[in-house]
Scaffold this active site. Sequence first.
Site, PDB file in Angstrom:
ATOM      1  NE  ARG B 181      -3.715   0.062   2.577  1.00 21.71           N
ATOM      2  CZ  ARG B 181      -4.945   0.350   2.154  1.00 21.71           C
ATOM      3  NH1 ARG B 181      -5.592  -0.470   1.361  1.00 21.71           N
ATOM      4  NH2 ARG B 181      -5.536   1.464   2.533  1.00 21.71           N
ATOM      5  CB  CYS B 282     -14.100   5.110   6.940  1.00 23.16           C
ATOM      6  SG  CYS B 282     -13.061   3.705   6.546  1.00 23.16           S
TER       7      CYS B 282
END
Lengths: 262, 356
Positions: B181, B282
């Site tokens: 990532r 989130c």
Amino acid sequence: EPGSPSSTAASVSEPSLHSLAELGFTEAQAGQIHQAVSSLKKRGAGRDVLSSLTVMLVLGFNCSSVLKLLEKCPELCTVKEAQLQQRINNLRKLGLIEGSLQRTVAHYPDVLTVPVKTVKSVMHFLREKCLFTSQQLTHILRDSPQVVLEDLDQLEYKFQYVYFRMGVKQADMVKFRLFRFTLDEVRCRHAFLERRGFYQTPDKKGQTLIINPRLDSVLHSDLDSFLTHVAQASAEEYRVFQKLLAREWKEEELQQGGIQAE
Amino acid sequence: EKWAATRVKHPPTRLALQHFDATYSGQLGKIWPSVRVALLSERKYGALLNHFSNHNVLEDLQSQGCSDFISYRDEEGRCFCESTADSDGQQPSGLQLSPNIQCFVFPRGDVTRFQPARPDLCGLLSHYLMDAASVLPCLALDVQEGHNVLDLCAAPGGKTLALLQTQSISFLCVNDASVSRTMRLRKVLNSYVPKEFLTNEKLRITSFDGTQWGDIERNTFDRVLVDVPCTTDRHSLMEDDNNIFSKNRIGERRRLPQLQAELLLAGIQAACPGGEILYSTCTLSQSQNQSVVEQAVFVARENHDIQLQVVSLRPLTQMFQNTFYFAPDLRLGEMVLPHLTSNFGPIYMCKLRRLT
Ligand SMILES: C[S@@+](CC[C@H](N)C(=O)[O-])C[C@H]1O[C@@H](n2cnc3c(N)ncnc32)[C@H](O)[C@@H]1O
């Protein structure tokens, strides 16, 4: 022949005022019939209007109801007498008794514009693929005659959606006149409820963790009461949801089309 | 297609939904159905404008009918980002939003999608599509000229990019534990930011375990963004691939709050006294949001002698209540709730200031 001023096409003979009067129509009604016929003339209609009108009168409609039928469905004029008679007989054979038959025709005259063959194949489909009983078929025809005009694939999809996704059995589909609604209407309301957590697909034993609202409160409430009492949502939310869902479906279809094309 | 045949028994998305139904219906009460339907429907994006690109995308965006929500003006022409004073004109909110962070959104109820970003002549992309609510933690972080900033869990880099837009950071430290990532993050930065802003003097990209940061670099940063891994509620409901609710990740999921608290604590230790830390997720989950913050604040005080103060984000939520649907009465922090009419979020954020 005392044709109306608009009568120019020689091939189409319109019913004379005189003959209409003989059937019992007033002058004004006759004028309206002329109008209806002439509006269809371009499509080669109106060859034998008088005998078609007679069939309707014989069926038991009075002149003003016949006129209403024509207003709702001008195409009725294009159907030949013999066909009309055949179609009516077929409806009787399918179980529509006197009274029901007239009400069904009055409610949805288009049912008589559909060939006997088509009606039979829809009924066959509903019996064989969806396992409705003969009596249920009669009720479907009586309450939701528009079903005979549906595309069979769409009809199958709608049935499967309601049967498997919503867990509704045939008896309730008939009782709550499912086939009056389009697939999109059904899916949109159901999907909205399902995503809000108010509708669950039953498991193999037919059980759900919540009590699903009945099909009639899903389908037959007007939008306001559907939103307030069933979905407990604002109109704005539903408006946006409809837009999103329409797009989802379109993309699903494209995707499936793509898979089939491969 | 037959309905019966296509239904898989326990896909992770389904397990996620069951889990959310059980926890969020209690947590959110009557709002849950509206949040639920929004989570299960197409989300909205925002277009973070890239000031480093020379592509004139601004006019494009405006002609499509969207506008920058940060400088959004209400009917009276009042600009929200200018209103640093409350309506009674007394308390200044203390928030100075960088005019360089611009994020375009379509109006409430409008479901138009954005065009993909296009490169300018130098190859830099015009805008970055992200959840518009994800910009809020960056705004809330309140980066000032000359700050040293740490982005502890940064990949794939949306928030890093928003922070870089301010052009006021003197040194930015970008970290993400996942090497792959981090590679993606590098790619993002290279496609949006000119090389001269990515030099070693200005930027450091690392792939450390963030929980160890307290041992590496203490009392250093003016601002720390701790955007932790979480149950990513939206993703968990929509995608079976790489889903944290799949059976073989139960342990990982259970350990999330612990990991989150450790990351936040590390972020707290990395900040300098007087520095500010922004915790964000989130997810709607209380145990990954408020409870984590409470836990970290407690441990910081008890074990590390660090006193913290919660900084109110009310001024921020008041500024943007026309764009987002904020959770009412949260006991700690602020949260953007998904809603069909403005389908952003979920984003939770809580801001802490180090007193010692
Ligand atoms: C919510 S995402 C961050 C999103 C990012 N801030 C953005 O705006 O694009 C969480 C990230 O935390 C990273 N992560 C997980 N465990 C970590 C750890 N122990 N230390 C640092 N980063 C970690 C994950 O690889 C993931 O990229």
